[in-house]
Each structure stands twice: as structure tokens, then as C-alpha cells.
Design an enzyme around this catalytic site. Structure first.
Site, mmCIF file in Angstrom:
data_model
loop_
_atom_site.group_PDB
_atom_site.id
_atom_site.type_symbol
_atom_site.label_atom_id
_atom_site.label_comp_id
_atom_site.label_asym_id
_atom_site.label_seq_id
_atom_site.Cartn_x
_atom_site.Cartn_y
_atom_site.Cartn_z
ATOM 1 N N ASN A 15 56.095 41.232 7.280
ATOM 2 C CA ASN A 15 57.063 39.651 7.430
ATOM 3 C C ASN A 15 56.500 38.127 7.662
ATOM 4 O OD1 ASN A 15 59.391 38.539 7.502
ATOM 5 N ND2 ASN A 15 61.096 40.002 7.985
ATOM 6 N N ARG A 50 54.667 21.182 9.550
ATOM 7 C CA ARG A 50 53.982 19.595 9.391
ATOM 8 C C ARG A 50 54.073 19.094 7.753
ATOM 9 N NH1 ARG A 50 49.605 18.813 13.027
ATOM 10 N NH2 ARG A 50 49.466 17.339 11.922
ATOM 11 N N HIS A 95 61.876 37.133 4.147
ATOM 12 C CA HIS A 95 63.723 36.510 3.996
ATOM 13 C C HIS A 95 63.952 35.579 3.634
ATOM 14 C CE1 HIS A 95 67.265 38.318 6.420
ATOM 15 N NE2 HIS A 95 67.634 37.112 5.695
ATOM 16 N N HIS A 111 62.187 28.612 6.798
ATOM 17 C CA HIS A 111 61.335 28.704 6.227
ATOM 18 C C HIS A 111 60.403 29.910 5.058
ATOM 19 C CE1 HIS A 111 63.731 32.381 7.267
ATOM 20 N NE2 HIS A 111 64.022 32.384 8.127
ATOM 21 N N GLU A 171 64.288 40.824 1.439
ATOM 22 C CA GLU A 171 65.661 40.812 2.733
ATOM 23 C C GLU A 171 66.800 39.631 2.584
ATOM 24 O OE1 GLU A 171 63.541 43.343 6.149
ATOM 25 O OE2 GLU A 171 64.215 40.869 6.654
ATOM 26 N N HIS A 215 63.596 44.984 13.086
ATOM 27 C CA HIS A 215 63.638 44.239 14.335
ATOM 28 C C HIS A 215 63.783 44.142 15.506
ATOM 29 C CE1 HIS A 215 66.292 40.539 15.880
ATOM 30 N NE2 HIS A 215 66.357 40.841 14.447
ATOM 31 N N ASP A 216 61.988 43.901 16.014
ATOM 32 C CA ASP A 216 62.412 43.474 17.555
ATOM 33 C C ASP A 216 60.990 44.751 18.182
ATOM 34 O OD1 ASP A 216 63.286 40.814 18.167
ATOM 35 O OD2 ASP A 216 64.996 42.472 18.755
#
Length: 241
Positions: free
Chosen positions: A7, A18, A43, A50, A70, A190-191
Site C-alpha cells: 500500500n 510539500r 486507498h 494522500h 480500496e 492492517h498493522d
């Protein structure tokens, strides 16, 4: 063998900070694939904090491995995915103000909605996956949505891993067994990180794919992106060697 999809959301976060094009998202995706990763995940969220929607289009010709998009299937997301036609779309029930994904679908309450959305994606030839909490009782509802796969939400496993990894893995193992029994594929994400990924992969039957972003990027700052991608690939192979 379990596939590694990286990801790249956090690379986009750094670029956006920036206002320019550093780091170059397309170059990053190219290098990640050169290092051996079998997929790229993005995602995009409505506020484009992002990944931007334009990024999703620009990445299409760059990703020659599996392209996984996603997101919450709001109208703009639905339109974008149907135009791009990635390898896979993963549906996540996160609100527009969510910092990060924090729960899976209530497949019973939202079954009709998911059936309609998934039907459109499958008609377009896009493999579908739905974000799901680790609960075997949810598998029947997930199958009824028409999804090809589930993606197990692994934050609970990651947070408990250091205290009791056997207890932490149990609901995921049981959910994966039920998914196998009912014929739906299993992804996870996830994590997950370098410390907990091998144990997870060893204990989830027929784990098809993991999507890893935040931890992999943080680890890459210290160890280097090429090294970290290869380290994940080695850990995912360990359960079959």
C-alpha cells in the site's frame, strides 16, 4: 504462496506535504514491483489527503502486477474503479473523516447494498473483496454478497500479538477455516509488520494476499525499501518451506 501487495498511501502523504512530486509515486510503484512485490494497493479517500483520484488513473499503466484499489463505494469511487478496472477492488466501510480503516462490514445489514455494488464490479471483470472483522459467523453473509474474497481486518491481531499471539490468532484462524469451507478467498491487512507477519501467514489456511503499507514504509526508512520488501517476501515464504 501468499502474495505481498504494498500500500503506497504514505508515499503519497509525504509527496503531498510539500506540494510537489517528490517522492514520485509512479517511480515508487515501479521500484516496489522490481523488488519483488506482487501487487500495489491504494486507498483513495474523498478528501484526497494522500492518494488522489488522478493517481489511481496514472498508476494503471505502471502496475503490471496486481492492482488493488480500496475504498468506500461512494458514487465517485464506484465511477473511478469501473473506468480503471483494476485487478481487484476492496470495499471498506470507512467514513470520509476516518483517520484509517477501523472495522469491517456488517454484511447482514448492508447485504443488499453490497450485492448491488459487487455485481457491478464483477460484471466489469473486477475481482472483489470486502473488509471483514474476524468472526466465523460473518462468512455466510459475506458469501451472500457475491464477493470473491474477504480481507481480514488484522488490527486486533497486531495489537495483541506481543501479549499472547496464540490467543490473538485464534479468531482469524477460525474465520479463515470457515471461509475455506464456504469457498471464499482470504486476504488480510492492517498493522501487519515484520515482527508479526510470519506467524500470521503460518496460521491462516490458504492466505492469498496481504496488503501492507504503514509499517512497511516506516521500516523502509530505517532499513531501505528494497531490503524491506524482500524481508516480507521471505517471511511469507517461511510457512511453506
Amino acid at each position: 504462496m501468499t502474495r505481498l501487495s504494498v500500500n503506497i498511501n504514505k508515499w503519497a502523504t509525504l509527496r503531498n506535504a510539500r506540494g510537489g512530486n517528490t517522492p514520485d509515486l509512479l517511480l515508487t510503484a515501479t521500484r516496489i514491483q522490481e523488488y519483488g512485490a506482487e501487487g500495489i494497493t491504494i486507498h483513495p479517500r474523498p478528501d484526497e489527503r494522500h492518494i488522489r483520484y488522478q493517481d489511481a488513473y496514472d498508476l494503471k499503466p505502471i502496475v503490471h502486477t496486481e492492482y488493488n484499489i480500496e475504498g468506500n463505494p461512494i458514487p465517485s469511487f464506484l465511477e473511478m474503479v469501473l473506468k480503471i478496472k483494476p485487478t481487484q477492488v476492496t470495499l471498506v466501510p470507512d467514513g470520509p473523516d476516518a483517520l484509517t480503516s477501523d472495522h469491517g462490514w456488517d454484511v447482514n445489514t448492508h447485504q443488499g447494498f453490497l450485492q448491488d455494488v459487487i455485481g457491478q464490479f464483477k460484471e466489469a471483470g473486477i475481482r472483489t473483496s470486502i473488509f471483514l472483522d474476524p468472526d466465523p459467523a460473518l462468512i455466510t453473509g459475506a458469501v451472500k454478497t457475491g464477493a470473491d474474497r474477504i480481507e481480514l481486518y488484522t488490527e486486533g491481531y497486531a495489537s495483541q500479538y506481543g501479549q499472547d499471539r496464540e490467543k490473538a490468532i485464534h479468531p482469524y484462524h477460525e474465520t479463515a477455516l470457515e471461509a475455506k469451507r464456504q469457498g471464499i478467498g482470504v486476504n488480510a491487512g492492517h498493522d501487519l509488520n515484520l515482527q508479526n507477519i510470519a506467524f500470521f501467514a503460518e496460521h491462516i489456511p490458504e492466505l492469498l494476499e496481504v496488503s501492507i503499507g504503514h509499517a512497511l514504509i516506516c521500516e523502509s526508512i530505517e532499513k531501505g525499501l528494497d531490503n524491506v520488501v524482500r524481508m516480507y517476501l521471505n517471511r511469507l515464504k517461511s510457512d511453506i518451506e
